[in-house]
Design a protein around this motif. Sequence first.
Motif, short mmCIF file in Angstrom:
data_model
loop_
_atom_site.label_atom_id
_atom_site.label_comp_id
_atom_site.label_asym_id
_atom_site.label_seq_id
_atom_site.Cartn_x
_atom_site.Cartn_y
_atom_site.Cartn_z
N LYS A 185 0.88 -1.19 0.08
CA LYS A 185 -0.04 -0.10 -0.07
C LYS A 185 0.87 1.37 0.04
N ASN A 186 0.16 2.46 -0.35
CA ASN A 186 1.02 3.61 -0.21
C ASN A 186 1.01 4.19 1.26
N LEU A 187 2.01 4.56 1.48
CA LEU A 187 2.41 5.26 2.95
C LEU A 187 1.71 6.25 3.40
N SER A 188 0.69 6.56 4.12
CA SER A 188 -0.17 7.30 4.49
C SER A 188 0.59 8.59 5.32
N LEU A 189 0.87 9.77 4.68
CA LEU A 189 1.81 10.79 5.20
C LEU A 189 0.83 11.90 5.66
N LEU A 190 1.04 12.27 7.03
CA LEU A 190 0.20 13.50 7.56
C LEU A 190 0.97 14.44 7.65
N ILE A 191 0.60 15.64 7.09
CA ILE A 191 1.52 16.91 7.01
C ILE A 191 0.72 17.91 7.82
N MET A 192 1.17 18.18 9.04
CA MET A 192 0.55 19.46 9.85
C MET A 192 1.40 20.21 10.17
N ASP A 261 0.45 6.73 8.65
CA ASP A 261 1.66 6.00 9.11
C ASP A 261 2.87 6.65 9.66
N LEU A 262 2.84 7.84 9.15
CA LEU A 262 3.91 8.78 9.51
C LEU A 262 3.47 10.35 9.32
N ALA A 263 4.07 11.25 10.19
CA ALA A 263 3.85 12.65 10.18
C ALA A 263 4.85 13.25 10.02
N ILE A 264 4.75 14.52 9.25
CA ILE A 264 5.53 15.44 9.17
C ILE A 264 4.95 16.83 10.14
N THR A 265 5.63 17.29 11.04
CA THR A 265 5.01 18.05 11.89
C THR A 265 5.91 19.26 12.48
N LEU A 278 -0.20 7.82 20.23
CA LEU A 278 -0.87 7.02 19.29
C LEU A 278 0.26 6.25 18.21
N ARG A 279 1.54 6.18 18.74
CA ARG A 279 2.48 5.29 18.05
C ARG A 279 2.53 5.83 16.50
N ILE A 280 2.58 7.07 16.19
CA ILE A 280 2.75 7.65 14.65
C ILE A 280 4.07 8.02 14.73
N PRO A 281 5.19 7.28 13.92
CA PRO A 281 6.33 8.09 14.07
C PRO A 281 6.49 9.41 13.01
N PHE A 282 7.15 10.34 13.74
CA PHE A 282 7.08 11.59 12.81
C PHE A 282 8.37 12.28 12.68
N ILE A 283 8.41 13.15 11.60
CA ILE A 283 9.53 14.18 11.27
C ILE A 283 9.26 15.23 11.85
N ALA A 284 9.95 15.81 12.84
CA ALA A 284 9.86 17.09 13.44
C ALA A 284 10.60 18.22 12.91
N ILE A 285 9.89 19.26 12.50
CA ILE A 285 10.78 20.33 12.08
C ILE A 285 10.14 21.57 13.07
N PRO A 286 10.82 21.95 13.93
CA PRO A 286 10.84 22.83 14.99
C PRO A 286 10.57 24.01 14.29
N LEU A 287 9.64 25.09 14.74
CA LEU A 287 9.48 26.53 14.25
C LEU A 287 10.88 27.31 14.68
N PRO A 288 11.58 27.64 13.86
CA PRO A 288 12.91 28.27 14.32
C PRO A 288 12.57 29.38 15.12
N SER A 289 11.37 30.21 15.07
CA SER A 289 11.09 31.70 15.81
C SER A 289 10.36 31.28 17.21
N SER A 290 10.46 30.09 17.36
CA SER A 290 9.48 29.79 18.68
C SER A 290 10.44 30.15 19.81
N VAL A 291 9.69 30.68 20.81
CA VAL A 291 10.43 31.59 21.98
C VAL A 291 11.40 30.62 22.82
N ASP A 292 12.71 31.06 22.96
CA ASP A 292 13.62 30.16 23.58
C ASP A 292 14.09 28.70 23.07
N ASN A 293 13.56 29.05 21.63
CA ASN A 293 13.81 27.76 20.86
C ASN A 293 13.05 26.52 21.27
N HIS A 294 11.97 26.64 22.20
CA HIS A 294 11.50 25.42 22.70
C HIS A 294 10.95 24.53 21.90
#
Length: 365
Positions: A185-192, A261-265, A278-294
């Motif tokens: 099957k195709n990998l279901s990719l959630l981009i949020m 199956d996978l998220a980009i967030t 929910l056991r969904i592996p993800f690729i985390a892309i932090p917001l560079p302007s977040s306060v104190d780089n949290h």
Amino acid sequence: MKKEKRKILMATGGTGGHIFPSISLADFLKRKHQVEIVTDKRGLKYLSSDNQINIKTINSDTIFGKNIFKILLGIIKIILSFIISIFSMLITRPKLIIGMGGYSSFPVCAAGFCLRIPIIIYENNLIIGRANKFILPFAKKILVSTKDIKGIKSKYNAKIFVSGYLIRSHILNLKKEKTPNLEKKNLSLLIMGGSQSAKIFGEILPNIMIKCFQNGIRLKIYQQCLDHQISQIKKIYEKFKLEFELFSFSGDMSKYYRISDLAITRSGASSLAELVNLRIPFIAIPLPSSVDNHQFENANYFKEKGYCFLLEERFVSDKLFNILINLNKDEKKLFLMKERMTEHSDKDTFYKIEELIEKIINEQN
């Protein structure tokens, strides 16, 4: 005789990252307590009138910035909100105040301290927020998602209470679809992109999705984007005959969590915690302007546990495709990440907090 419910006042910032944990806790506590949420006008779009929780707004603003006039205006708003909160609490007499972070929580908590109402605060990020840092000296306890939190002075260590992350109950109890063999099957990719950051994802990621398609990576894409981006992204994906569904911001991601199956967030604490539970592996892309780089700290915490990939925004164009193609070649990586995630659970968080609240309120009686 039915026991009268004791009143709890929750003060929270107006972003989704503040509001959703507040709603989660309020929905749980309202079984035994009368709960009221105070926020600023930004929070109203996330709040529903059918959850039997009284909602009030205050006119507050940040005092952190470079514009001197905005700083002065912010100070005036905070002072006025403080005075209004004093008079309001003299009438309503809450037994406890819970500060959920965000600048709107500060005047309410400060007013409560002046009236000798016990205060606890909640911090779900890996670095304590600015409002919570100001309130901490006056709080009874600070509820934290993990013992690895940064920015709390050692003299306040006794106030730390490790509660875990506050996850909405319907998310915690969500039943995911059974994952079939990924080869078939195709990998279901959630981009949020979250409530504030979908724009940049809508600009950068479509070209990477096309590159994946051209290199034999078959994806079913569920992408969150801004309303004005939908038609343009739709044209791009339809041109290359990609399988996709586009949606604008939604407070309830259940539909998409169930099938992903996978998220980009981005790396807001609540979003990452929901994915982990929910056991969904993800690729985390932090917001560079977040306060104190949290957001970077939030993502790095889960990366070190083996739950996700961490990719800084400046490297997305160069490195995201390589991550996706490697996952396509070695599908076991996703299964191993899912397995590691079983070590983490926040199902007891509400009960831990409820027990602490009862203890603090009873100590005042």
